[in-house]
Scaffold this active site. Structure first.
Site, short mmCIF file in Angstrom:
data_model
loop_
_atom_site.label_atom_id
_atom_site.label_comp_id
_atom_site.label_asym_id
_atom_site.label_seq_id
_atom_site.Cartn_x
_atom_site.Cartn_y
_atom_site.Cartn_z
N ASP A 1 -17.06 -26.96 1.06
CA ASP A 1 -16.40 -27.41 -0.18
C ASP A 1 -14.87 -27.52 -0.14
O ASP A 1 -14.20 -26.66 0.44
CB ASP A 1 -16.67 -26.39 -1.31
CG ASP A 1 -18.09 -25.94 -1.40
OD1 ASP A 1 -18.93 -26.41 -0.64
OD2 ASP A 1 -18.34 -25.07 -2.24
N GLU B 1 -23.47 -24.75 -9.13
CA GLU B 1 -22.33 -24.37 -8.29
C GLU B 1 -21.10 -25.19 -8.67
O GLU B 1 -21.21 -26.25 -9.29
CB GLU B 1 -22.66 -24.61 -6.80
CG GLU B 1 -23.84 -23.76 -6.32
CD GLU B 1 -24.11 -23.86 -4.81
OE1 GLU B 1 -24.40 -22.83 -4.21
OE2 GLU B 1 -24.03 -24.96 -4.25
C1 FRU Z 1 -21.28 -24.84 -2.50
C2 FRU Z 1 -21.23 -23.37 -2.14
C3 FRU Z 1 -20.50 -22.59 -3.21
C4 FRU Z 1 -20.02 -21.38 -2.45
C5 FRU Z 1 -19.70 -21.96 -1.10
C6 FRU Z 1 -19.94 -21.04 0.07
O1 FRU Z 1 -21.46 -25.67 -1.40
O2 FRU Z 1 -22.55 -22.89 -1.97
O3 FRU Z 1 -21.29 -22.27 -4.34
O4 FRU Z 1 -18.92 -20.77 -3.04
O5 FRU Z 1 -20.51 -23.12 -0.95
O6 FRU Z 1 -19.46 -21.56 1.26
#
Ligand code: FRU
Length: 524
Positions: free
Chosen positions: A61, A243
């Site tokens: 992300d 998320e």
């Molecule tokens: C989304 C996610 C978020 C988390 C991160 C962990 O892709 O699952 O919810 O904070 O990636 O790398």
């Protein structure tokens, strides 16, 4: 000869293994990403040329998108030691124009509270946190701590929220000694804080996801947070965990009306499988988000635009979005070797009234045009049932753009190996289709390319609209009517596409007005 090559391969494998073993024995702190760049970096197979990707290793992300003192910061979920997901850090890059990026040392490392998961960053202009001074406002990062030990022990409270600050515009970071600033009272998925300053209520607002819903929290100093409200039980799509939330205000184009947009990524449960990002249009009164939206809306119908969020503090309040150009369904298996995954192009978001409802448009930032050689615009006509072929050597790093009124044609991007990406629009079914089934390497993960991706286009205007396609080595981004509809997907052609075939499947000649095929320069 063959056995000689084999011997060389075996012996170099031996030395690589020896090297890896000795590295393990004298374990050193991980070098900042910046120092690992060599002349060969960004020349690798499948490496995007005008999208951001990390110099090496695993990325997911975008995090902490914030503009400050002429610099756009891009932090990102980063695991510097492998090309698979692992203990999360915040990698860091900066840009003056959102086109060219400079790599910076890793900003945040895991600590005794856990890995550093996704989150946001703000400019604390009035120094409400006390981390800086009013003359020297701090940048404050707000992120999730993920405690792997707690997770292993099957606890439910292993995700908490923490903060860190920087007084040198992001070059170095200090974690707050009072972390975590939000504890967890038993919600397994409790993460991804997006914080913004709300002018009306004069406080910081935090969006936080909690499994199947959103929580809104507030604070006056970024340290002491109070829960205000929740949203989303039984609203929108719930095929997977919620998320990476984001909440912001936008003017409705051509009016003085303002609406609030809530972005929520979900994984799995996207219309074309795996990860996707839905949005809600509604109102926010400083405490509560409400909406009367009935249908589920998606920012991008392709398989590879996930966890996208927007910049805080941009000049003129432009809303700029960046997503992670991958999908958890196969992100860890894609056939790249030294790094994994890229970000979408930065896109400007705007809100338009379409029919009775609102639509969130997303379209590449105009600065991208600085990468294009000035190409000729030509009108082109394809007769009913005909196939028209254009050959262009740089089709793997290009933009194709034209205006048309037709909703019945097929664009195929081909190479000499029989690999092709096929984009189809059909007025009968009111669909746009993205077919990557034989687009290149697809066998690295079952299900990567066994179905055609579909996007309903029932609200596309009756008259002329723009078709814009951007291909960058291992991705395609399609924008219809300047971002009313978007589709983003990864693909891995084993040889560059060099032929563009247009087939007219409609009942009248296909007019392609102002057709441009532009090569984009590399940003690296
Ligand atoms: C989304 C996610 C978020 C988390 C991160 C962990 O892709 O699952 O919810 O904070 O990636 O790398």
């Amino acid at each position: 000869m063959l056995s000689m090559i084999r011997f060389q391969k075996v012996s170099s494998l031996f030395f690589i293994l020896l090297f890896l073993v000795s590295c393990k024995q004298n374990e050193k702190p991980v070098a900042p990403a910046k120092e690992t760049i060599t002349a060969a970096t960004y020349q690798e197979a499948y490496r995007p040329q005008f999208h951001f990707s990390p110099p090496n290793s695993w990325m997911n992300d975008p995090n902490g998108l914030v503009y400050h003192q002429g610099i756009y910061h891009l932090f990102y979920q980063y695991y510097p030691e492998a090309i698979k997901w692992g203990p999360m850090h915040w990698g860091h890059a900066t840009s003056k124009d959102l086109v060219k990026w400079e790599h910076k040392p890793i900003a945040l490392f895991p600590d005794e509270h856990g890995y550093i998961f996704s989150g946001s960053a703000v400019v604390d202009v009035a120094n409400t946190s006390g981390f800086g001074t009013e003359n020297k406002p701090p940048l404050v990062a707000i992120f999730t701590y993920h405690d792997p030990e707690g997770e292993k022990a099957d606890k439910k409270d292993f995700q908490t929220q923490g903060i860190a600050y920087s007084l040198d515009n992001g070059d170095s970071w200090t974690k707050y000694e009072g972390n975590p600033v939000i504890e967890n009272d038993g919600i397994k998925d409790f993460r991804d804080p997006k914080v913004f300053w709300d002018d009306k209520s004069e406080k910081w607002v935090m969006c936080l996801v909690a499994g199947d819903h959103l929580q809104l929290w507030s604070a006056t100093n970024l340290k002491s947070w109070t829960k205000m409200s929740t949203f989303g039980h039984k609203k929108g799509a719930h095929g997977g965990v919620w998320e990476c939330p984001d909440l912001f205000k936008l003017k409705v184009a051509g009016s003085e009306e303002e609406k609030w947009v809530l972005l929520i990524s979900i994984n799995p449960g996207a219309p074309n499988g795996g990860s996707g990002t839905q949005y809600f249009i509604g109102d926010f009164d400083g405490e509560r988000f409400t909406t009367d939206q009935k249908e589920t809306k998606w920012i991008d119908l392709g398989t590879d635009n996930y966890a996208g969020v927007t910049y805080n503090n941009t000049p003129d309040d432009t809303r700029i979005f960046i997503g992670w150009m991958s999908n958890w369904a196969y992100a860890q298996e894609t056939p790249t070797e030294t790094w994994r995954s890229a970000m979408t192009l930065p896109r400007t978001l705007s809100l338009q009234k379409v029919g009775k409802g609102y639509t969130l448009f997303n379209y590449p930032v105009p600065q991208l045009n600085t990468l294009m050689d000035a190409a000729e615009k030509k009108d082109r006509m394809v007769e009913i049932g005909a196939k028209d072929t254009i050959s262009f050597d740089h089709l793997n790093q290009a933009e194709i753009k034209f205006e048309t009124t037709s909703k019945d044609f097929v664009l195929s991007f081909k190479n000499t190996k029989g690999e092709e990406l096929v984009l189809t629009i059909t007025s009968d079914q009111k669909l746009f289709l993205l077919d990557r089934i034989v687009s290149g390497k697809t066998d690295f993960k079952e299900g990567f390319a066994n179905t055609i991706q579909q996007m309903p286009i029932d609200k596309l205007p009756e008259g002329a609209y723009e078709v814009r396609v951007l291909i960058d080595r291992s991705s395609v981004e399609v924008f219809l009517n300047k971002g009313q509809y978007a589709m983003t997907a990864q693909l891995f052609p084993t040889e560059h596409y060099t032929l563009l075939e247009t087939e007219n499947t409609g009942a009248s000649p296909l007019e392609m007005k102002n057709l441009e095929i532009n090569r984009l320069k590399s940003i690296w």
